[in-house]
Motif scaffolding. Structure first.
Motif, PDB file in Angstrom:
ATOM      1  N   CYS A 174      17.330  37.516  47.076  1.00  0.00           N
ATOM      2  CA  CYS A 174      16.473  36.102  47.368  1.00  0.00           C
ATOM      3  C   CYS A 174      15.823  35.604  46.303  1.00  0.00           C
ATOM      4  N   VAL A 175      15.469  34.589  46.104  1.00  0.00           N
ATOM      5  CA  VAL A 175      14.873  33.661  44.941  1.00  0.00           C
ATOM      6  C   VAL A 175      13.561  33.114  45.783  1.00  0.00           C
ATOM      7  N   VAL A 176      12.656  32.797  44.981  1.00  0.00           N
ATOM      8  CA  VAL A 176      11.342  31.785  45.170  1.00  0.00           C
ATOM      9  C   VAL A 176      11.627  30.324  45.219  1.00  0.00           C
ATOM     10  N   GLY A 181       6.058  21.063  40.359  1.00  0.00           N
ATOM     11  CA  GLY A 181       4.789  21.259  39.588  1.00  0.00           C
ATOM     12  C   GLY A 181       3.757  22.317  39.636  1.00  0.00           C
ATOM     13  N   SER A 182       4.108  23.558  40.206  1.00  0.00           N
ATOM     14  CA  SER A 182       3.235  24.604  40.147  1.00  0.00           C
ATOM     15  C   SER A 182       3.596  25.366  38.714  1.00  0.00           C
ATOM     16  N   VAL A 183       2.656  26.195  38.498  1.00  0.00           N
ATOM     17  CA  VAL A 183       2.735  27.054  37.321  1.00  0.00           C
ATOM     18  C   VAL A 183       3.750  28.022  37.237  1.00  0.00           C
ATOM     19  N   LEU A 184       4.004  28.477  38.539  1.00  0.00           N
ATOM     20  CA  LEU A 184       5.091  29.581  38.526  1.00  0.00           C
ATOM     21  C   LEU A 184       6.481  29.073  38.256  1.00  0.00           C
ATOM     22  N   ALA A 185       6.483  27.834  38.633  1.00  0.00           N
ATOM     23  CA  ALA A 185       7.942  27.105  38.552  1.00  0.00           C
ATOM     24  C   ALA A 185       8.333  27.124  36.999  1.00  0.00           C
ATOM     25  N   VAL A 190       9.429  35.735  38.521  1.00  0.00           N
ATOM     26  CA  VAL A 190       8.080  35.854  38.892  1.00  0.00           C
ATOM     27  C   VAL A 190       8.238  37.208  39.759  1.00  0.00           C
ATOM     28  N   TYR A 191       7.055  37.823  39.840  1.00  0.00           N
ATOM     29  CA  TYR A 191       6.940  39.306  40.459  1.00  0.00           C
ATOM     30  C   TYR A 191       6.340  38.850  42.069  1.00  0.00           C
ATOM     31  N   MET A 192       6.670  39.604  43.090  1.00  0.00           N
ATOM     32  CA  MET A 192       6.188  39.594  44.402  1.00  0.00           C
ATOM     33  C   MET A 192       4.651  39.492  44.128  1.00  0.00           C
ATOM     34  N   SER A 193       4.051  40.115  43.442  1.00  0.00           N
ATOM     35  CA  SER A 193       2.512  40.101  43.187  1.00  0.00           C
ATOM     36  C   SER A 193       1.976  38.779  42.842  1.00  0.00           C
ATOM     37  N   SER A 267      14.223  33.228  39.960  1.00  0.00           N
ATOM     38  CA  SER A 267      14.427  34.734  40.416  1.00  0.00           C
ATOM     39  C   SER A 267      13.259  35.706  40.432  1.00  0.00           C
ATOM     40  N   ILE A 268      13.314  36.686  41.108  1.00  0.00           N
ATOM     41  CA  ILE A 268      12.262  37.515  41.558  1.00  0.00           C
ATOM     42  C   ILE A 268      12.524  38.842  40.607  1.00  0.00           C
ATOM     43  N   LYS A 269      11.566  38.991  39.732  1.00  0.00           N
ATOM     44  CA  LYS A 269      11.558  40.400  38.871  1.00  0.00           C
ATOM     45  C   LYS A 269      11.205  41.560  39.818  1.00  0.00           C
ATOM     46  N   GLY A 270      11.646  42.613  39.381  1.00  0.00           N
ATOM     47  CA  GLY A 270      11.689  43.898  40.334  1.00  0.00           C
ATOM     48  C   GLY A 270      12.371  43.876  41.517  1.00  0.00           C
TER      49      GLY A 270
END
Length: 299
Positions: A174-176, A181-185, A190-193, A267-270
């Motif tokens: 899975c991916v997020v 406009g979000s910082v994470l984008a 990103v990590y789940m945390s 993508s999700i790290k970890g």
């Protein structure tokens, strides 16, 4: 020589011999055409006439001609043999799964990459099968399989029932899904945390229990309880609500094939949630149509 179901070899041979003589109007030519000598051919025609109790041919030293009974009989026999040939071919096609009817249930997310080429290939190989597709979530597919409403399910695993075969055919990370406009984008991963303070838009557990439970479990493993803002019934809806700024979502990587403005797939790290796509069918179902679809789907 053709063989047709429901007719003995002897009966069929006599009919085909008679048609050859009726068309050639000459025992010598008919025998050559059939790969026989003339005496056994004449014997078979005599036997046929004896069984019918009528004379089919007038024979002289110089020629052979059909009687009225012979003309009527050969016309009917041609139709009978044609129908027998068609019936035999139909039976063989049905036995090979090439004709019939097949009802396939599928989860909508299977259409993003895996299902379309499988359906195209199946229709190319089995154009004589009436294929009916029904979109439905995994729990509804399980019920439909047990009730006989559908023949095969393309669903999300884990899913199990003692009366069903369930076979995993692929796994997807899975991916997020984030608003652009979000910082994470802006990050490569990103990590789940990192989702601790993000409201989640998830496909409802009643629709996709495997994904829902996996997301919740990994959030808790990352040290927080997820804030689930919205639960939806469709993947497209989740993407659209993320685009509207209602939160973030976690969906299979194949979802990236769904075009949506104002979102970014990261993508999700970890450790990332993993979802499986599977095929399900009834254990007692030995239908050739079902087995042919399963062969093509797993090729």
């Amino acid at each position: 020589m053709n063989h047709y179901a429901g007719v003995t070899t002897t009966e069929l041979r006599q009919l085909e011999y008679f048609i050859a003589v009726a068309e050639e109007l000459h025992f010598g030519r008919a025998a050559k055409r059939l790969g026989l000598t003339q005496p056994p051919l004449s014997q078979q025609i005599r036997q046929l006439e004896d069984e019918l109790g009528v004379r089919l041919l007038d024979r002289t030293n110089r020629k052979v001609r059909l009687t009225d009974a012979g003309r009527a009989y050969v016309a009917e026999i041609r139709q009978v043999l044609a129908r027998l040939q068609a019936a035999t071919e139909t039976a063989r096609q049905a036995a090979s799964g090439a004709i019939g009817k097949l009802v396939v249930g599928f989860v909508g997310s299977a259409t993003y990459d895996w299902l379309p080429p499988v359906i195209r290939r199946y229709q190319d190989v089995c154009p004589g099968v009436e294929l009916i597709l029904r979109e439905m979530p995994t729990p509804a597919q399980m019920e439909a399989l047990l009730s006989g409403t559908i023949d095969v399910g393309v669903l999300r695993t884990p899913a199990a029932h003692p009366d069903l075969h369930v076979r995993s055919i692929r796994r997807d990370e899975c991916v997020v899904v984030l608003p652009v406009g979000s910082v994470l984008a802006k990050q490569d991963g990103v990590y789940m945390s990192d989702l601790r303070d993000e409201p989640l838009v998830l496909v409802a557990r009643s629709i996709w229990p495997g994904l829902y439970d996996s997301v919740v479990t990994l959030c808790r493993a990352a040290g927080f309880g997820p804030t689930i803002r919205l639960e939806v019934t469709e993947v497209q809806t989740a993407v659209g609500l993320v685009a509207a700024g209602m939160g973030v979502s976690i969906l299979p990587k194949a979802t990236q094939n769904v075009h949506a403005r104002d979102v970014r797939y990261v993508s999700i790290k970890g450790q990332a949630p993993v979802v499986e796509l599977g095929l399900a069918w009834r254990r007692e179902d030995d239908s050739s149509v079902v087995q042919r679809f399963l062969e093509i789907a797993q090729d």
